[in-house]
Design a protein around this motif. Structure first.
Motif, PDB file in Angstrom:
ATOM      1  N   LEU A 157       0.857  -1.179   0.000  1.00  0.00           N
ATOM      2  CA  LEU A 157       0.000   0.000   0.000  1.00  0.00           C
ATOM      3  C   LEU A 157       0.891   1.225   0.000  1.00  0.00           C
ATOM      4  O   LEU A 157       2.026   1.188   0.505  1.00  0.00           O
ATOM      5  N   PHE A 158       0.399   2.322  -0.550  1.00  0.00           N
ATOM      6  CA  PHE A 158       1.170   3.564  -0.486  1.00  0.00           C
ATOM      7  C   PHE A 158       0.235   4.752  -0.370  1.00  0.00           C
ATOM      8  O   PHE A 158      -0.907   4.719  -0.826  1.00  0.00           O
ATOM      9  N   MET A 159       0.741   5.786   0.298  1.00  0.00           N
ATOM     10  CA  MET A 159       0.034   7.051   0.417  1.00  0.00           C
ATOM     11  C   MET A 159       0.918   8.126  -0.189  1.00  0.00           C
ATOM     12  O   MET A 159       2.075   8.284   0.186  1.00  0.00           O
ATOM     13  N   LEU A 160       0.366   8.873  -1.138  1.00  0.00           N
ATOM     14  CA  LEU A 160       1.130   9.886  -1.845  1.00  0.00           C
ATOM     15  C   LEU A 160       0.492  11.254  -1.653  1.00  0.00           C
ATOM     16  O   LEU A 160      -0.724  11.402  -1.753  1.00  0.00           O
ATOM     17  N   GLN A 161       1.336  12.243  -1.403  1.00  0.00           N
ATOM     18  CA  GLN A 161       0.875  13.618  -1.321  1.00  0.00           C
ATOM     19  C   GLN A 161       0.991  14.328  -2.663  1.00  0.00           C
ATOM     20  O   GLN A 161       0.452  15.417  -2.841  1.00  0.00           O
ATOM     21  N   ASP A 230       8.074   2.299   4.815  1.00  0.00           N
ATOM     22  CA  ASP A 230       9.132   3.160   4.279  1.00  0.00           C
ATOM     23  C   ASP A 230       8.542   4.539   4.022  1.00  0.00           C
ATOM     24  O   ASP A 230       7.411   4.659   3.550  1.00  0.00           O
ATOM     25  N   HIS A 231       9.315   5.572   4.327  1.00  0.00           N
ATOM     26  CA  HIS A 231       8.790   6.928   4.188  1.00  0.00           C
ATOM     27  C   HIS A 231       9.753   7.814   3.408  1.00  0.00           C
ATOM     28  O   HIS A 231      10.957   7.541   3.342  1.00  0.00           O
ATOM     29  N   VAL A 232       9.202   8.878   2.831  1.00  0.00           N
ATOM     30  CA  VAL A 232      10.004   9.887   2.133  1.00  0.00           C
ATOM     31  C   VAL A 232       9.932  11.170   2.955  1.00  0.00           C
ATOM     32  O   VAL A 232       8.956  11.913   2.882  1.00  0.00           O
ATOM     33  N   ALA A 233      10.939  11.398   3.792  1.00  0.00           N
ATOM     34  CA  ALA A 233      11.005  12.589   4.651  1.00  0.00           C
ATOM     35  C   ALA A 233       9.711  12.773   5.450  1.00  0.00           C
ATOM     36  O   ALA A 233       9.207  13.879   5.597  1.00  0.00           O
ATOM     37  N   GLN A 258      13.699   4.514   5.747  1.00  0.00           N
ATOM     38  CA  GLN A 258      13.611   5.577   4.752  1.00  0.00           C
ATOM     39  C   GLN A 258      13.569   4.983   3.349  1.00  0.00           C
ATOM     40  O   GLN A 258      14.238   3.983   3.074  1.00  0.00           O
ATOM     41  N   CYS A 259      12.819   5.607   2.469  1.00  0.00           N
ATOM     42  CA  CYS A 259      12.909   5.274   1.049  1.00  0.00           C
ATOM     43  C   CYS A 259      14.258   5.723   0.512  1.00  0.00           C
ATOM     44  O   CYS A 259      14.745   6.802   0.860  1.00  0.00           O
ATOM     45  N   ARG A 260      14.849   4.910  -0.333  1.00  0.00           N
ATOM     46  CA  ARG A 260      16.063   5.309  -1.029  1.00  0.00           C
ATOM     47  C   ARG A 260      15.673   6.141  -2.262  1.00  0.00           C
ATOM     48  O   ARG A 260      14.576   6.663  -2.356  1.00  0.00           O
ATOM     49  N   GLY A 261      16.572   6.231  -3.209  1.00  0.00           N
ATOM     50  CA  GLY A 261      16.380   7.168  -4.311  1.00  0.00           C
ATOM     51  C   GLY A 261      15.190   6.886  -5.203  1.00  0.00           C
ATOM     52  O   GLY A 261      14.371   7.770  -5.454  1.00  0.00           O
ATOM     53  N   LEU A 262      15.058   5.651  -5.692  1.00  0.00           N
ATOM     54  CA  LEU A 262      13.998   5.343  -6.650  1.00  0.00           C
ATOM     55  C   LEU A 262      12.616   5.557  -6.040  1.00  0.00           C
ATOM     56  O   LEU A 262      11.760   6.202  -6.646  1.00  0.00           O
ATOM     57  N   CYS A 263      12.397   5.010  -4.857  1.00  0.00           N
ATOM     58  CA  CYS A 263      11.089   5.163  -4.230  1.00  0.00           C
ATOM     59  C   CYS A 263      10.840   6.602  -3.804  1.00  0.00           C
ATOM     60  O   CYS A 263       9.691   7.057  -3.809  1.00  0.00           O
ATOM     61  N   SER A 264      11.893   7.345  -3.454  1.00  0.00           N
ATOM     62  CA  SER A 264      11.727   8.768  -3.154  1.00  0.00           C
ATOM     63  C   SER A 264      11.251   9.519  -4.390  1.00  0.00           C
ATOM     64  O   SER A 264      10.407  10.416  -4.303  1.00  0.00           O
ATOM     65  N   LEU A 265      11.801   9.129  -5.537  1.00  0.00           N
ATOM     66  CA  LEU A 265      11.446   9.812  -6.779  1.00  0.00           C
ATOM     67  C   LEU A 265       9.961   9.654  -7.090  1.00  0.00           C
ATOM     68  O   LEU A 265       9.290  10.618  -7.468  1.00  0.00           O
ATOM     69  N   TYR A 266       9.424   8.453  -6.913  1.00  0.00           N
ATOM     70  CA  TYR A 266       8.034   8.207  -7.306  1.00  0.00           C
ATOM     71  C   TYR A 266       7.039   8.407  -6.167  1.00  0.00           C
ATOM     72  O   TYR A 266       5.893   8.811  -6.418  1.00  0.00           O
ATOM     73  N   GLY A 270       6.847  13.292   1.553  1.00  0.00           N
ATOM     74  CA  GLY A 270       5.718  12.957   2.408  1.00  0.00           C
ATOM     75  C   GLY A 270       5.114  11.595   2.158  1.00  0.00           C
ATOM     76  O   GLY A 270       4.232  11.146   2.904  1.00  0.00           O
ATOM     77  N   GLY A 271       5.584  10.888   1.136  1.00  0.00           N
ATOM     78  CA  GLY A 271       4.993   9.602   0.783  1.00  0.00           C
ATOM     79  C   GLY A 271       5.270   8.516   1.811  1.00  0.00           C
ATOM     80  O   GLY A 271       6.306   8.516   2.484  1.00  0.00           O
ATOM     81  N   LEU A 272       4.346   7.581   1.917  1.00  0.00           N
ATOM     82  CA  LEU A 272       4.493   6.415   2.767  1.00  0.00           C
ATOM     83  C   LEU A 272       4.255   5.157   1.924  1.00  0.00           C
ATOM     84  O   LEU A 272       3.348   5.132   1.094  1.00  0.00           O
ATOM     85  N   MET A 273       5.066   4.113   2.159  1.00  0.00           N
ATOM     86  CA  MET A 273       4.894   2.837   1.494  1.00  0.00           C
ATOM     87  C   MET A 273       4.841   1.757   2.575  1.00  0.00           C
ATOM     88  O   MET A 273       5.667   1.742   3.483  1.00  0.00           O
ATOM     89  N   ILE A 274       3.866   0.865   2.472  1.00  0.00           N
ATOM     90  CA  ILE A 274       3.645  -0.139   3.501  1.00  0.00           C
ATOM     91  C   ILE A 274       3.672  -1.526   2.870  1.00  0.00           C
ATOM     92  O   ILE A 274       2.866  -1.842   1.990  1.00  0.00           O
ATOM     93  N   GLY A 275       4.581  -2.369   3.330  1.00  0.00           N
ATOM     94  CA  GLY A 275       4.646  -3.742   2.895  1.00  0.00           C
ATOM     95  C   GLY A 275       4.139  -4.662   3.990  1.00  0.00           C
ATOM     96  O   GLY A 275       4.474  -4.483   5.158  1.00  0.00           O
ATOM     97  N   PHE A 276       3.303  -5.647   3.627  1.00  0.00           N
ATOM     98  CA  PHE A 276       2.731  -6.545   4.626  1.00  0.00           C
ATOM     99  C   PHE A 276       2.314  -7.848   3.954  1.00  0.00           C
ATOM    100  O   PHE A 276       2.203  -7.921   2.725  1.00  0.00           O
ATOM    101  N   ALA A 277       2.078  -8.854   4.780  1.00  0.00           N
ATOM    102  CA  ALA A 277       1.606 -10.148   4.276  1.00  0.00           C
ATOM    103  C   ALA A 277       0.162 -10.346   4.654  1.00  0.00           C
ATOM    104  O   ALA A 277      -0.230 -10.112   5.812  1.00  0.00           O
ATOM    105  N   ALA A 278      -0.649 -10.763   3.708  1.00  0.00           N
ATOM    106  CA  ALA A 278      -2.059 -11.030   3.959  1.00  0.00           C
ATOM    107  C   ALA A 278      -2.231 -12.436   4.517  1.00  0.00           C
ATOM    108  O   ALA A 278      -1.419 -13.343   4.265  1.00  0.00           O
ATOM    109  N   GLY A 279      -3.301 -12.640   5.278  1.00  0.00           N
ATOM    110  CA  GLY A 279      -3.607 -13.968   5.776  1.00  0.00           C
ATOM    111  C   GLY A 279      -2.921 -14.269   7.099  1.00  0.00           C
ATOM    112  O   GLY A 279      -2.115 -13.548   7.612  1.00  0.00           O
TER     113      GLY A 279
END
Length: 279
Positions: A157-161, A230-233, A258-266, A270-279
């Motif tokens: 999941l991700f949240m983008l500003q 993972d977050h971008v600032a 922290q997000c590194r360069g590629l994920c910071s770019l996209y 303020g962006g947040l990225m969430i990794g998780f396992a379902a079930g």
């Protein structure tokens, strides 16, 4: 026997080992205001993000060459490669081609390239799962089979500003990006079954968006367990989200990075990225 896990830099991983298993990162190259950045451990993340956040020009990224991948393979007998979703990057195809070339010269080496169909922290979760299976003494074939079977349950999941960079690189509709910016809307997104980004909710900025992220976790099958944010600032937002998740799921085991360069770019500022396992 040497076992190695290799990820591209879309995983936001820089550690030399993952649960005791050797790890290497193959970096993508990023372009901001005409300057090129290699997304490796030498990247000055603060300076890169400052340039990124202030840039008014189109940004971009390029996947690594087959030569960069084959160099990462050297010295290992069993290799597990995890790339960012092939629907949005050529990284998977480059890694797969490199594996084919390398095995022609080194037929005794076992390599499997996983198209993660996700990005960022969800890729890191897959790397952790592979390391766990290796440490359990599973064979190469068993690790590959079980990991491929769990790909569908490893979610992002991700949240983008801001959607500007995604729009400028053809990932989302430019009209949507302009509308979100004009209305001050945060966007919640995920990855589809084929690895494309999909937008699932829009909401005004504030705590409400974090509550919606927790709702989306539940809707996608999260019932507690491992989570990587993972977050971008946006450490404050990541901490607030972690607090909300543990309030609903006390057994959640959450790591914030922290997000590194590629994920910071996209994901942008303020962006947040969430990794998780379902079930």
């Amino acid at each position: 026997m040497t076992i190695k896990i290799i990820t591209d830099s879309g995983a936001n991983l820089t550690t030399p080992t993952i649960n005791g298993i050797d790890h290497a990162t193959v970096p993508l190259t990023l372009t901001v205001s005409g300057n090129h950045y290699v997304d490796d451990t030498n990247l000055d993340l603060i300076s890169f993000q400052a340039a990124l956040f202030s840039s008014k020009e189109k940004t971009g990224s390029a996947c690594s060459s087959t030569g960069a991948w084959t160099q990462a393979f050297v010295g290992a007998d069993e290799i597990y490669v995890i790339t960012i979703t092939a629907a949005l990057s050529g990284s998977f195809n480059a890694a797969r081609h490199a594996a084919e070339l390398y095995q022609e010269e080194h037929p005794e080496v076992k390599i499997h390239v996983f198209n993660s169909k996700v990005a960022g922290p969800a890729m890191a979760l897959l790397a952790e799962q592979i390391a766990q299976l290796v440490n359990q003494g599973r064979t190469f074939e068993e690790v590959v089979t079980q990991t491929e079977a769990t790909l569908a349950n490893t979610k992002l999941l991700f949240m983008l500003q801001s959607l500007n960079n995604l729009a400028n690189n053809g990932r989302v509709n430019p009209a949507l990006a302009k509308l979100a910016q004009a209305l001050g809307i945060n966007v919640i997104g995920s990855t589809s079954t084929d690895g494309n980004f999909e937008l699932v909710a829009k909401t005004r900025k504030g705590k409400r968006v974090l509550n919606k992220l927790v709702d989306q976790l539940t809707d996608r099958g999260f019932r507690g367990g491992r989570v990587i944010i993972d977050h971008v600032a946006n450490l404050a937002g990541a901490n607030q989200l972690a607090t909300l998740i543990t309030a609903t799921y006390p057994t959640a085991q959450i790591t914030i990075n922290q997000c590194r360069g590629l994920c910071s770019l996209y994901a942008e500022e303020g962006g947040l990225m969430i990794g998780f396992a379902a079930g």
